[in-house]
Structures are given as C-alpha cells and as structure tokens.
Design a protein around this motif. Sequence first.
Motif, mmCIF file in Angstrom:
data_model
loop_
_atom_site.group_PDB
_atom_site.id
_atom_site.type_symbol
_atom_site.label_atom_id
_atom_site.label_comp_id
_atom_site.label_asym_id
_atom_site.label_seq_id
_atom_site.Cartn_x
_atom_site.Cartn_y
_atom_site.Cartn_z
ATOM 1 N N ILE A 181 0.840 -1.204 0.000
ATOM 2 C CA ILE A 181 0.000 0.000 0.000
ATOM 3 C C ILE A 181 0.870 1.247 0.000
ATOM 4 C CG2 ILE A 181 -1.586 1.368 1.433
ATOM 5 C CD1 ILE A 181 -2.954 -1.270 2.212
ATOM 6 N N LEU B 59 -6.808 -0.477 -0.300
ATOM 7 C CA LEU B 59 -7.312 0.418 0.744
ATOM 8 C C LEU B 59 -8.689 -0.028 1.215
ATOM 9 C CD1 LEU B 59 -6.197 3.877 -0.689
ATOM 10 C CD2 LEU B 59 -5.335 2.781 1.400
ATOM 11 N N GLU C 238 -10.750 6.598 1.904
ATOM 12 C CA GLU C 238 -9.539 6.875 1.121
ATOM 13 C C GLU C 238 -9.636 6.233 -0.260
ATOM 14 O OE1 GLU C 238 -5.584 6.432 2.917
ATOM 15 O OE2 GLU C 238 -6.641 6.257 4.840
ATOM 16 N N ALA C 239 -10.162 5.022 -0.310
ATOM 17 C CA ALA C 239 -10.325 4.327 -1.594
ATOM 18 C C ALA C 239 -11.260 5.114 -2.503
ATOM 19 C CB ALA C 239 -10.852 2.918 -1.365
#
Length: 196
Positions: A53, A77, A85-86
Amino acid sequence: SYYEHATKLLAAHDNQRAAIEFRNAIKLKKDMVPAWRGLAQVEELNRHWEGLISILGTIVELDPKDAETKLKLAKLLLVSGAADEALKLINSLDQGDNGNANVRALKAVIFYKLKDSSGAVREAQAALKIDPGNVDAMIVLAADRMADGDAKAALQILNAAPTEHMTDLGVQLFKIKIFEQLGDLPQVESLLRKLT
C-alpha cells in the motif's frame, strides 16, 4: 545498475535480493518509478500488503496518470478498511475514466461498503452497461437483492456471470450464503464439496 541487477534477480525468483537491489536503486534516485514498480511487484509476490500500500501510494504520487496502480491501491485500501480513502482515489481516477467497467464496479463496491446502496446499484449498473460480465458489479447487485430479502433474484444475477467466473471463490462463497438463506442445504453441501 542496481535496478538492472534487481530485475534479473526478480526474473530468477530471488525476491528477497531483488527487493534489496530495488531499494538500493531508490536510495540513489528516489523518483525512479520503474524501481518502485519492481519493489511493488516483490511486495505483492511476498503478500506484504501493508508495505505494498505504501509503495503503490508513492508510485501514484510520482506518476498520477497511472490508472492501473490507482485501481490496485484503491482495492487494497478498501480491503484494509479505508473505504473513504479508496473512494477519494477512485474519484480522482473516475473523472477521466467513466468508460472503465472495473473503475465503476470498484466504486460500486466502495459505495456498498459505505452503506450507500443506491450509489452502489447505480455504479454497478453503469459497470454492467460497459461490461455485461463484470463479476464485481454482479456481486454488488446480488448483495443488494439479498439485503432486500430476494435471495432468488440474487442467485439469478450470480448465475448470469460468465462461465470463467463460476469457479471464482467470491462467487462461490456468495452462492453458499444465498443457499443458506433459501434453506437449500443440499446445494450448500454441494458447493462446499466443490470448494474443498
């Protein structure tokens, strides 16, 4: 030279030494995207998701137009519990990529995770217009049908998946859940036997 040596080591499946060489290349040139990509490949092969990530985030910073890396990072994410966040990442990608079924399907999954079922259904349907065989979009629509208590409709959606996805683990596990809700234990047993 570190990068070239690392790619040879990676091709020879010497992942640990390849990672060291990719890191050496990055120490000398922090913006060397191919070395970051190589390091990401090693982390993915070693299933070091947390490190992956971070590395994918760096690649996206260095190459903001890399749609494939943004998509992969958004999936990670989401799985790691960072759905907001994704969604931000997918929204940045989605602006120029409305015709990509995988982007729309992932957005549908994110919306579903964020409990926005109408947004999830809308995005899943948009993904299926682009790619009628998109399994992620089908799963979102099936999950929505299940949430409405219509397990038969959910099963019908999943049965329409392309044959190459019929053995997909996610599809099979979802079908087990549907058959449990329908009380069809012989089908549950049959699917479990196939999975084992």
